[in-house]
Design an enzyme around this catalytic site. Structure first.
Site, PDB file in Angstrom:
ATOM      1  N   GLY A  11     -16.878 -44.993-133.328  1.00 19.24           N
ATOM      2  CA  GLY A  11     -17.211 -45.151-132.126  1.00 19.24           C
ATOM      3  C   GLY A  11     -18.126 -44.259-132.064  1.00 19.24           C
ATOM      4  O   GLY A  11     -17.207 -43.381-130.773  1.00 19.24           O
ATOM      5  N   SER A  12     -18.315 -43.800-132.501  1.00 17.28           N
ATOM      6  CA  SER A  12     -18.981 -42.424-131.987  1.00 17.28           C
ATOM      7  C   SER A  12     -19.621 -42.087-130.569  1.00 17.28           C
ATOM      8  O   SER A  12     -19.002 -40.886-130.138  1.00 17.28           O
ATOM      9  CB  SER A  12     -20.320 -41.919-132.875  1.00 17.28           C
ATOM     10  OG  SER A  12     -21.508 -42.808-133.485  1.00 17.28           O
ATOM     11  N   ARG A  60      -6.724 -62.117-136.538  1.00 13.26           N
ATOM     12  CA  ARG A  60      -4.893 -62.288-136.262  1.00 13.26           C
ATOM     13  C   ARG A  60      -5.787 -63.209-135.287  1.00 13.26           C
ATOM     14  O   ARG A  60      -4.416 -64.393-134.925  1.00 13.26           O
ATOM     15  CB  ARG A  60      -5.101 -61.329-135.567  1.00 13.26           C
ATOM     16  CG  ARG A  60      -4.665 -59.948-135.915  1.00 13.26           C
ATOM     17  CD  ARG A  60      -4.505 -58.986-135.244  1.00 13.26           C
ATOM     18  NE  ARG A  60      -2.813 -58.765-134.495  1.00 13.26           N
ATOM     19  CZ  ARG A  60      -2.110 -57.843-133.508  1.00 13.26           C
ATOM     20  NH1 ARG A  60      -3.226 -56.974-133.035  1.00 13.26           N
ATOM     21  NH2 ARG A  60      -1.359 -58.248-132.875  1.00 13.26           N
ATOM     22  N   ASN A 106     -24.955 -51.951-123.884  1.00 12.91           N
ATOM     23  CA  ASN A 106     -24.615 -51.844-125.917  1.00 12.91           C
ATOM     24  C   ASN A 106     -25.514 -50.317-126.410  1.00 12.91           C
ATOM     25  O   ASN A 106     -26.856 -50.627-125.185  1.00 12.91           O
ATOM     26  CB  ASN A 106     -25.134 -52.882-126.346  1.00 12.91           C
ATOM     27  CG  ASN A 106     -25.291 -52.887-127.689  1.00 12.91           C
ATOM     28  OD1 ASN A 106     -24.414 -52.154-128.743  1.00 12.91           O
ATOM     29  ND2 ASN A 106     -26.306 -53.663-128.987  1.00 12.91           N
ATOM     30  N   HIS A 108     -29.072 -49.927-129.120  1.00  9.33           N
ATOM     31  CA  HIS A 108     -29.316 -50.755-130.043  1.00  9.33           C
ATOM     32  C   HIS A 108     -30.312 -49.080-130.994  1.00  9.33           C
ATOM     33  O   HIS A 108     -30.960 -48.331-130.316  1.00  9.33           O
ATOM     34  CB  HIS A 108     -29.290 -51.446-130.318  1.00  9.33           C
ATOM     35  CG  HIS A 108     -30.300 -52.571-131.547  1.00  9.33           C
ATOM     36  ND1 HIS A 108     -29.726 -52.851-132.040  1.00  9.33           N
ATOM     37  CD2 HIS A 108     -31.959 -52.283-131.716  1.00  9.33           C
ATOM     38  CE1 HIS A 108     -30.277 -53.518-132.770  1.00  9.33           C
ATOM     39  NE2 HIS A 108     -31.641 -53.305-132.532  1.00  9.33           N
ATOM     40  N   ASP A 149     -29.255 -58.930-128.072  1.00  6.38           N
ATOM     41  CA  ASP A 149     -30.193 -57.601-127.776  1.00  6.38           C
ATOM     42  C   ASP A 149     -31.336 -57.754-126.999  1.00  6.38           C
ATOM     43  O   ASP A 149     -32.065 -57.373-127.039  1.00  6.38           O
ATOM     44  CB  ASP A 149     -30.691 -56.990-129.315  1.00  6.38           C
ATOM     45  CG  ASP A 149     -29.864 -56.379-130.256  1.00  6.38           C
ATOM     46  OD1 ASP A 149     -28.793 -56.111-129.909  1.00  6.38           O
ATOM     47  OD2 ASP A 149     -30.060 -56.562-131.568  1.00  6.38           O
ATOM     48  N   GLU A 178     -28.459 -40.752-129.859  1.00 12.14           N
ATOM     49  CA  GLU A 178     -28.145 -41.825-128.939  1.00 12.14           C
ATOM     50  C   GLU A 178     -26.261 -41.425-128.123  1.00 12.14           C
ATOM     51  O   GLU A 178     -26.593 -42.398-126.888  1.00 12.14           O
ATOM     52  CB  GLU A 178     -27.280 -42.388-130.250  1.00 12.14           C
ATOM     53  CG  GLU A 178     -28.097 -44.044-131.019  1.00 12.14           C
ATOM     54  CD  GLU A 178     -27.469 -44.352-132.007  1.00 12.14           C
ATOM     55  OE1 GLU A 178     -28.128 -45.406-132.368  1.00 12.14           O
ATOM     56  OE2 GLU A 178     -26.293 -43.754-132.347  1.00 12.14           O
TER      57      GLU A 178
END
Length: 192
Positions: A11-12, A60, A106, A108, A149, A178
């Site tokens: 999760g950078s 789960r 998002n 990409h 995308d 990013e």
């Protein structure tokens, strides 16, 4: 803007945005993070950062509809109004897509529409860029829609592909842009 994140591994981008929010570079309050991976580094750092966290996965909740409902409920209960995918490796269900429509982003690791779509994620994207002989690559922030995308682009950052590049070198160069790219895109999204 109340930010929530979905992450599968480190999760950078999410971590970068949490820091930017807390330093005043982004007018946002990070509130929650969901991971489909119970051992993800993202869950650990998000807990330490004081975010509400949850491990919600198909292991789960094998029923896709139930998983979609659980993710959506958790995110909405956290107060989130904007959702950021930060290396989330699963398709989203219709409840999450509808609840955050127009506020679901998002990043990409390519210059979409090149090297996007089903099966194009992580190292596969960089390998495709190298195999195609592209002169440049980069990252794209886009709104998430039902198509993989395919949502409207919000921002792009370009980096050169050097003749000496291997997978690791290209990946590192793209990853280096990013965080700031996502920050710029969210700053624009946050403007009234």
């Amino acid at each position: 803007m109340k930010l929530a994140f979905l992450a599968s591994h480190g999760g950078s981008a999410a971590k970068h945005l949490v820091q930017a929010s807390r330093e005043g570079a982004l007018d946002a309050v990070p509130v929650a993070l969901v991971s489909n991976n119970s051992t993800s580094a993202a869950l650990a750092w998000a807990r330490a950062a004081g975010l509400r966290t949850a491990h919600l996965s198909s292991a789960r909740y094998p029923d896709a509809g139930e998983l979609d409902e659980r993710i959506c409920s958790f995110l909405l209960d956290s107060g989130a109004d904007t959702l950021v995918l930060s290396g989330y490796m699963r398709e989203l269900g219709p409840r999450v897509l509808n609840a955050f429509a127009g506020r679901l982003v998002n990043i990409h690791p390519s210059l979409l529409p090149r090297h996007g779509g089903r099966g194009m994620y992580g190292d596969r994207v960089h390998e495709a860029v190298l195999a195609a002989g592209d002169a440049e690559s980069g990252a794209t922030v886009h709104l998430v829609t039902a198509g993989i995308d395919e949502g409207p682009m919000l921002a792009q950052s370009r980096v050169p592909v050097l003749p000496s590049d291997d997978l690791a070198a290209l990946k590192a160069r793209v990853q280096a842009v990013e965080g700031d790219l996502m920050l710029r895109a969210l700053q624009e999204l946050a403007r009234p």
